[in-house]
Design an enzyme around this catalytic site. Structure first.
Site, mmCIF file in Angstrom:
data_model
loop_
_atom_site.group_PDB
_atom_site.id
_atom_site.type_symbol
_atom_site.label_atom_id
_atom_site.label_comp_id
_atom_site.label_asym_id
_atom_site.label_seq_id
_atom_site.Cartn_x
_atom_site.Cartn_y
_atom_site.Cartn_z
ATOM 1 N N GLY A 46 5.184 -2.094 -0.006
ATOM 2 C CA GLY A 46 5.477 -3.512 0.168
ATOM 3 C C GLY A 46 6.875 -3.818 -0.334
ATOM 4 C CD GLN A 51 10.180 -6.215 -4.701
ATOM 5 O OE1 GLN A 51 9.474 -6.334 -3.707
ATOM 6 N NE2 GLN A 51 10.045 -5.217 -5.544
ATOM 7 C CB CYS A 95 6.971 -3.204 -9.382
ATOM 8 S SG CYS A 95 8.037 -4.500 -8.715
ATOM 9 C CG LEU A 96 9.438 -0.407 -4.313
ATOM 10 C CD1 LEU A 96 9.791 -0.730 -2.865
ATOM 11 C CD2 LEU A 96 9.428 1.104 -4.531
ATOM 12 C CG HIS A 137 2.798 -6.305 -6.290
ATOM 13 N ND1 HIS A 137 2.684 -5.535 -7.435
ATOM 14 C CD2 HIS A 137 4.123 -6.277 -5.983
ATOM 15 C CE1 HIS A 137 3.869 -5.080 -7.790
ATOM 16 N NE2 HIS A 137 4.770 -5.513 -6.916
ATOM 17 C CD GLU A 138 5.143 -6.662 -2.122
ATOM 18 O OE1 GLU A 138 6.223 -7.221 -2.404
ATOM 19 O OE2 GLU A 138 4.867 -5.517 -2.516
ATOM 20 C CG HIS A 141 7.757 -9.362 -5.928
ATOM 21 N ND1 HIS A 141 8.505 -9.141 -7.069
ATOM 22 C CD2 HIS A 141 7.165 -8.173 -5.639
ATOM 23 C CE1 HIS A 141 8.351 -7.871 -7.450
ATOM 24 N NE2 HIS A 141 7.541 -7.266 -6.608
HETATM 25 O O1 K1U Z 1 6.634 -4.898 -4.305
HETATM 26 C C1 K1U Z 1 6.914 -3.774 -4.663
HETATM 27 O O2 K1U Z 1 7.581 -3.587 -5.660
HETATM 28 C C2 K1U Z 1 6.406 -2.592 -3.877
HETATM 29 C C3 K1U Z 1 5.222 -1.921 -4.542
HETATM 30 C C4 K1U Z 1 3.954 -2.552 -3.979
HETATM 31 C C5 K1U Z 1 2.672 -2.301 -4.699
HETATM 32 C C6 K1U Z 1 2.322 -1.078 -5.198
HETATM 33 C C7 K1U Z 1 1.110 -0.894 -5.841
HETATM 34 C C8 K1U Z 1 0.251 -1.930 -5.967
HETATM 35 C C9 K1U Z 1 0.605 -3.160 -5.486
HETATM 36 C C10 K1U Z 1 1.808 -3.343 -4.837
HETATM 37 C C11 K1U Z 1 5.284 -0.436 -4.220
HETATM 38 O O3 K1U Z 1 5.261 -0.058 -3.101
HETATM 39 S S1 K1U Z 1 5.405 0.663 -5.552
HETATM 40 C C12 K1U Z 1 5.371 2.260 -4.758
HETATM 41 C C13 K1U Z 1 4.030 2.668 -4.277
HETATM 42 O O4 K1U Z 1 3.042 2.075 -4.645
HETATM 43 C C14 K1U Z 1 3.887 3.798 -3.324
HETATM 44 C C15 K1U Z 1 4.953 4.546 -2.933
HETATM 45 C C16 K1U Z 1 4.783 5.599 -2.051
HETATM 46 C C17 K1U Z 1 3.548 5.899 -1.565
HETATM 47 C C18 K1U Z 1 2.477 5.165 -1.970
HETATM 48 C C19 K1U Z 1 2.640 4.109 -2.836
HETATM 49 ZN ZN ZN Z 2 6.892 -5.327 -6.922
#
Ligand code: K1U
Ligand code: ZN
Length: 173
Positions: A46, A51, A95-96, A137-138, A141
């Site tokens: 996401g 972000q 979270c990225l 989560h998004e 944000h």
């Molecule tokens: O919003 C963001 O920062 C993105 C975040 C979203 C998220 C992850 C986990 C739970 C809720 C929301 C991410 O994508 S973190 C990276 C991640 O979860 C992932 C990366 C590669 C493969 C699978 C998952």
């Molecule tokens: Zn996030």
């Protein structure tokens, strides 16, 4: 399509609510494409516009994680939760904007979300499983809220200090 830099916490833009979108034009389509490319490149499931420093209410997501499965990119504009289940689910979120930090967060396990698509048409859909966690989560944000805001203050402080250190190191490199 352009991969845009992702802001790292702490940053005031990650704490501020984003503005509703009223114009559905080519610039918005370019932004959505850039966000999807940035999310897939990260990689993530996401990404919300704040972000990448864009203070508008748009998010992208694709929670298909299995190799070989058809991607399912979604673009949600002005999303809002219209219903949430009483049942809760705990998921270890990342979270990225807070790289390499993970913590368990409890949220409604199912939600109904209404949003506008890139043509401005209203859509509504129920989400469950990882999709439900991700969309909440998004949307957080877009409201200036991070997953660490659900944690105890000490744990939140510890993560924030780690991110301050990471930003100092990245600035020096
Ligand atoms: O919003 C963001 O920062 C993105 C975040 C979203 C998220 C992850 C986990 C739970 C809720 C929301 C991410 O994508 S973190 C990276 C991640 O979860 C992932 C990366 C590669 C493969 C699978 C998952
Ligand atoms: Zn996030």
């Amino acid at each position: 399509m352009t991969i845009r830099p992702i802001l790292i916490h702490p940053d005031p833009r990650l704490k501020k609510p984003a503005d509703p979108i009223a114009t559905f034009d080519d610039a918005l389509r370019v932004l959505a494409d850039d966000m999807l490319e940035t999310m897939y490149d990260a990689p993530g499931i996401g990404l919300a516009a704040p972000q990448i420093g864009v203070m508008q209410r748009i998010l992208v997501m694709d929670c298909v994680k299995e190799e070989g499965e058809e991607p399912q990119p979604m673009v949600l504009i002005n999303p809002r939760v219209t219903w949430e289940s009483e049942a809760r689910n705990v998921y270890e979120e990342g979270c990225l904007s807070i790289p390499d930090q993970y913590a368990e967060v409890e949220r409604p396990s199912e939600v109904k979300v209404s949003w506008q698509d890139l043509s401005g048409a209203t859509q509504e859909q129920a989400f469950d499983g990882l999709w439900a966690t991700c969309v909440q989560h998004e949307i957080d944000h877009l409201d200036g809220k991070l997953f660490i805001d659900y944690l105890k203050p000490l744990k939140r402080q510890m993560i924030t200090r780690k991110m301050q250190k990471l930003k100092r190191e990245r600035a020096r490199a």
